[in-house]
Every structure is written in C-alpha cells, then in structure tokens.
Design an enzyme around this catalytic site. Structure first.
Site, PDB file in Angstrom:
ATOM      1  N   ASP A  20       0.859  -1.172   0.000  1.00  0.00           N
ATOM      2  CA  ASP A  20       0.000   0.000   0.000  1.00  0.00           C
ATOM      3  C   ASP A  20       0.906   1.237   0.000  1.00  0.00           C
ATOM      4  O   ASP A  20       2.101   1.151   0.317  1.00  0.00           O
ATOM      5  CB  ASP A  20      -0.909  -0.035   1.237  1.00  0.00           C
ATOM      6  CG  ASP A  20      -1.924   1.088   1.244  1.00  0.00           C
ATOM      7  OD1 ASP A  20      -2.222   1.647   0.170  1.00  0.00           O
ATOM      8  OD2 ASP A  20      -2.421   1.421   2.339  1.00  0.00           O
ATOM      9  N   LEU A  21       0.339   2.380  -0.339  1.00  0.00           N
ATOM     10  CA  LEU A  21       1.149   3.594  -0.436  1.00  0.00           C
ATOM     11  C   LEU A  21       1.007   4.468   0.813  1.00  0.00           C
ATOM     12  O   LEU A  21       1.918   4.543   1.636  1.00  0.00           O
ATOM     13  CB  LEU A  21       0.748   4.369  -1.700  1.00  0.00           C
ATOM     14  CG  LEU A  21       1.545   5.610  -2.048  1.00  0.00           C
ATOM     15  CD1 LEU A  21       3.042   5.337  -2.075  1.00  0.00           C
ATOM     16  CD2 LEU A  21       1.086   6.174  -3.383  1.00  0.00           C
ATOM     17  N   ASP A  22      -0.145   5.106   0.974  1.00  0.00           N
ATOM     18  CA  ASP A  22      -0.336   6.005   2.114  1.00  0.00           C
ATOM     19  C   ASP A  22      -0.372   5.227   3.424  1.00  0.00           C
ATOM     20  O   ASP A  22      -1.112   4.249   3.568  1.00  0.00           O
ATOM     21  CB  ASP A  22      -1.639   6.792   1.947  1.00  0.00           C
ATOM     22  CG  ASP A  22      -1.579   7.733   0.765  1.00  0.00           C
ATOM     23  OD1 ASP A  22      -0.944   8.791   0.882  1.00  0.00           O
ATOM     24  OD2 ASP A  22      -2.161   7.400  -0.293  1.00  0.00           O
ATOM     25  N   ASP A 196      -2.141  -0.659   5.934  1.00  0.00           N
ATOM     26  CA  ASP A 196      -2.364  -0.011   7.232  1.00  0.00           C
ATOM     27  C   ASP A 196      -3.819   0.125   7.632  1.00  0.00           C
ATOM     28  O   ASP A 196      -4.108   0.339   8.814  1.00  0.00           O
ATOM     29  CB  ASP A 196      -1.714   1.371   7.248  1.00  0.00           C
ATOM     30  CG  ASP A 196      -2.416   2.359   6.330  1.00  0.00           C
ATOM     31  OD1 ASP A 196      -2.682   2.010   5.161  1.00  0.00           O
ATOM     32  OD2 ASP A 196      -2.712   3.480   6.770  1.00  0.00           O
TER      33      ASP A 196
END
Length: 247
Positions: A20-22, A196
C-alpha cells in the site's frame, strides 16, 4: 489476530511484495496532494524490485497517476483505485468501466463539503472520495452521507483512514493481488501484503489464501495480517533488510 503481532521475517523464500502507499510507503499528510516523492523511498523500491526480479507492486486506493507521481514511476506493476486500475508488469493496463453513479456522488460530496472547511473531495473517475482528515468532527456526518449514497446508487462503500469512498463494484485490493499472482513475474511466488487500514484487509486475506501473509503497518487492531510493523520508517527499514538478505 490472537495476540500481539511481531515483525515479519527478513528472510523470505521467493516473495512477491504488494505494498500500500499512504501509511505504508509514505506518511499520512494533511491533504492527498501533500504526499510527494522521496529519495529514500524511490531508492528502496528500486532496490527491492531488482532483488526480487520485478515481483513488487504498489496496491493503492490512489489513481495510478498519483501512484506514479509519488513513487516516481519506479515500479512497472501497480494497482490503483482498489483494483479498478491495474498495470501489469509488462506495462499493459486494465481499467474498470465507470459506473454512471460516480459523477452524481462526486457532486453530492462537493455540496456536502462546500460549507465544511477542511473537507476534501477526490474525483477518481471510477470512484469518489470524501476526506475528513482536516475536519474530523465531520466524520459521522460524512459516513452517514456515504452510507446513504451507497444504498441509493449501488456503489461500494469503502471506509479508509479518515476518508470514505464510493467506488464502482467488482474489485478490491485482494482481487488485484490475486490477478497479479496469476501473471509473470509473480506466478509461483509467495505473496506478502503490507497495509495499514481497512481497505488492505482484502489484500491480507488474499495473500493468506495464496500461501503468503499480511503485514499490518501501524497500531495493533483486529486484523487478518500475521505480522506488524510500527510505521513507515519501519517499513522502509524492513524493505532494505529484505533486499539485502539471501533468498
């Protein structure tokens, strides 16, 4: 989760990494646009992708254009908008059909946000996001609106970290991971998903079903992940270690 989660192993047997990024590769910022490229992040992604022969993909709720902007386009394989946009390792692109209800939902979100300072509306074409990171007292009202619009339109409600999103049905991060795993260079590898928030649970479950595991990033909570890393810095440290370890 039956007890406190420990850090994932650094010695992995032919892994395929889905990130995932954020909140995983980049810290959360006051607005989506405030997340910018980072020299260390780009170097780590380049290194780990080379180490595992391209078996690394970003799997994000952001659009692919935003994924590439923030990651400096370092990874050939990537998925955006919860699987509605997916670029294979060979560069070919698949995009889900746009549900005609998305446009009216964007308009409804903008009307809602107009007199609520701090709210941000994101039009992703195939999905609409309503961010309340800058107006957390409006979380309940934003969620109520999204739930009502989901009932009215048939769009899928996707809660996230200080955001609610309504998206075209048919995909999620788990379906994106599963599709990657059926293709080269991911085929036959062990999937490892790092995420997250709630949108990443589908990815954790898909990785587990295919013989791999999920890694939760952030505070302990009920999750399908088997391991946990504390924050973005810990993720980058772990990726560096993994990229240097023998396979």
């Amino acid at each position: 989760m039956t007890g406190p989660l420990v850090a994932p192993p650094s010695l992995l047997r032919r892994p395929a990494l889905f990130l995932d990024l954020d909140g995983v590769l980049a810290p959360l910022a006051p607005t989506p646009d405030a997340v910018v490229p980072d020299e260390r992040r780009t170097a780590v992604l380049r290194s780990v992708s080379a180490r595992f022969e391209g078996r690394v993909a970003i799997v994000s709720g952001r659009t692919l254009a935003e994924v590439d902007r923030i990651s400096e386009g370092v990874l050939p394989a990537a998925s955006g908008v919860h699987g509605l946009e997916r670029r294979r390792a060979d560069g070919t692109l698949t995009t889900g059909a746009v549900d005609p209800a998305v446009g009216p939902v964007v308009d409804a979100f903008r009307t809602f946000a107009a007199d609520r300072p701090g709210m941000i509306v994101e039009d992703k074409t195939v999905a609409a996001g309503l961010h309340f990171r800058g107006a957390q007292d409006q979380a309940g009202a934003a969620t109520d609106l999204a739930e009502r619009l989901a009932d009215e339109t048939g769009l899928i409600l996707q809660p996230g970290n200080l955001v609610v999103e309504l998206k075209t049905p048919g995909t999620d991060k788990g379906t994106a991971l599963t599709a990657f795993m059926a293709e080269l260079p991911f085929q036959g590898a062990v999937p490892v998903m790092l995420g997250d928030d709630l949108t990443d649970e589908h990815g954790f479950q898909a990785a587990e079903a295919l013989g791999g595991f999920g890694v939760l990033v952030g505070p302990e909570r009920i999750t399908s992940a088997r391991y946990r890393l504390s924050d973005v810095a810990a993720v980058l440290d772990w990726l560096e270690t993994v990229s240097e370890a023998p396979e």
